[in-house]
Design a protein around this motif. Structure first.
Motif, PDB file in Angstrom:
ATOM      1  N   LEU A  80       0.822  -1.207   0.000  1.00 37.34           N
ATOM      2  CA  LEU A  80       0.000   0.000   0.000  1.00 37.34           C
ATOM      3  C   LEU A  80       0.858   1.261   0.000  1.00 37.34           C
ATOM      4  O   LEU A  80       0.546   2.248  -0.673  1.00 37.34           O
ATOM      5  CB  LEU A  80      -0.941   0.006   1.208  1.00 37.34           C
ATOM      6  N   LYS A  81       1.968   1.225   0.746  1.00 39.83           N
ATOM      7  CA  LYS A  81       2.872   2.381   0.769  1.00 39.83           C
ATOM      8  C   LYS A  81       3.530   2.584  -0.584  1.00 39.83           C
ATOM      9  O   LYS A  81       3.681   3.719  -1.050  1.00 39.83           O
ATOM     10  CB  LYS A  81       3.932   2.194   1.862  1.00 39.83           C
ATOM     11  N   ASP A  82       3.914   1.473  -1.226  1.00 40.60           N
ATOM     12  CA  ASP A  82       4.498   1.567  -2.568  1.00 40.60           C
ATOM     13  C   ASP A  82       3.480   2.134  -3.549  1.00 40.60           C
ATOM     14  O   ASP A  82       3.812   2.960  -4.406  1.00 40.60           O
ATOM     15  CB  ASP A  82       4.960   0.186  -3.050  1.00 40.60           C
ATOM     16  N   GLN A  83       2.231   1.687  -3.408  1.00 36.96           N
ATOM     17  CA  GLN A  83       1.158   2.170  -4.280  1.00 36.96           C
ATOM     18  C   GLN A  83       0.943   3.666  -4.084  1.00 36.96           C
ATOM     19  O   GLN A  83       0.738   4.409  -5.048  1.00 36.96           O
ATOM     20  CB  GLN A  83      -0.127   1.408  -3.979  1.00 36.96           C
ATOM     21  N   GLN A  84       1.002   4.114  -2.825  1.00 38.66           N
ATOM     22  CA  GLN A  84       0.835   5.542  -2.527  1.00 38.66           C
ATOM     23  C   GLN A  84       1.940   6.366  -3.170  1.00 38.66           C
ATOM     24  O   GLN A  84       1.701   7.457  -3.698  1.00 38.66           O
ATOM     25  CB  GLN A  84       0.810   5.763  -1.016  1.00 38.66           C
ATOM     26  N   LYS A  85       3.176   5.823  -3.147  1.00 38.99           N
ATOM     27  CA  LYS A  85       4.295   6.521  -3.778  1.00 38.99           C
ATOM     28  C   LYS A  85       4.077   6.649  -5.278  1.00 38.99           C
ATOM     29  O   LYS A  85       4.321   7.700  -5.869  1.00 38.99           O
ATOM     30  CB  LYS A  85       5.604   5.772  -3.502  1.00 38.99           C
ATOM     31  N   HIS A  86       3.595   5.552  -5.897  1.00 41.13           N
ATOM     32  CA  HIS A  86       3.319   5.590  -7.330  1.00 41.13           C
ATOM     33  C   HIS A  86       2.227   6.616  -7.642  1.00 41.13           C
ATOM     34  O   HIS A  86       2.313   7.346  -8.632  1.00 41.13           O
ATOM     35  CB  HIS A  86       2.876   4.207  -7.819  1.00 41.13           C
ATOM     36  N   THR A  87       1.199   6.647  -6.782  1.00 39.35           N
ATOM     37  CA  THR A  87       0.107   7.594  -6.985  1.00 39.35           C
ATOM     38  C   THR A  87       0.597   9.029  -6.878  1.00 39.35           C
ATOM     39  O   THR A  87       0.210   9.906  -7.658  1.00 39.35           O
ATOM     40  CB  THR A  87      -1.019   7.340  -5.962  1.00 39.35           C
TER      41      THR A  87
END
Length: 205
Positions: A80-87
């Motif tokens: 989820l943290k990686d996804q937030q960074k991508h977002t």
């Protein structure tokens, strides 16, 4: 007393994920671990994107020495943290694309929107902005496809309906009037434009 109020909150609003997360944290402090785990699980079921709930449950299992149970939730937190960074990076590329659009550099803007969508394919404003860039470059069919995708990603996206109406009109498609009606109807309900999207007016290249 806090537990009582939070329990009342989830009773009144059984789909309020944040209340379940707060209840889980409180139960953990009170060492009511079974109830804490149950509350965290309810929060995750309601909102799988909740980092707090995932992390809270992972820590709870870790404190109990249940690493087999904890690992999937720690992994979920990292994902989820990686996804937030991508977002966040996608939003930055989208913003850069808007700057280029405002400077009249549609081709360069299109590249930025494509890069944003590689990072986050669900970023509806970037899809919409891509449609505008394509329109300015004269790619009518691709413009229509982009606006349709923006609407699928975000139902009720006023400017995407408006852009689609104009693109269909340019293509001689009679369904343009229906899209225009939808745009006007939605605008009455949701009048505020999306700050992450470009001006909805389609300009000729």
């Amino acid at each position: 007393k806090a537990a009582h109020h939070l329990k009342e909150s989830v009773r009144l609003h059984p789909h309020f994920a944040d209340a379940f997360t707060a209840l889980g944290s409180l139960y953990k402090r009170l060492e009511r671990l079974g109830e804490a785990a149950s509350a965290y699980r309810s929060a995750i079921e309601l909102d799988p994107q909740s980092v707090k709930a995932q992390y809270g449950l992972a820590q709870l299992y870790q404190a109990q020495g249940k690493m087999t149970e904890a690992r999937p939730f720690f992994r979920a937190v990292q994902e989820l943290k990686d996804q937030q960074k991508h977002t966040e990076r996608a939003a930055e590329r989208n913003a850069r694309g808007l700057e280029l659009m405002n400077a009249g550099k549609a081709s360069e803007a299109l590249h930025e929107f494509d890069e944003a969508l590689l990072l986050d394919p669900t970023l509806a404003p970037a899809v919409y902005n891509k449609g505008l860039a394509l329109a300015r470059l004269g790619s009518t069919a691709e413009t229509i496809e982009a606006f349709r995708l923006a609407i699928r990603l975000r139902p009720g996206f006023v400017m995407a309906h408006y852009g689609l109406a104009l693109a269909l009109q340019a293509a001689g498609d009679p369904s343009s009037s229906e899209q225009l009606r939808k745009a006007r109807s939605l605008k009455e309900i949701l009048p505020s434009p999306d700050a992450t999207s470009a001006d909805p007016i389609l300009r000729r290249p």
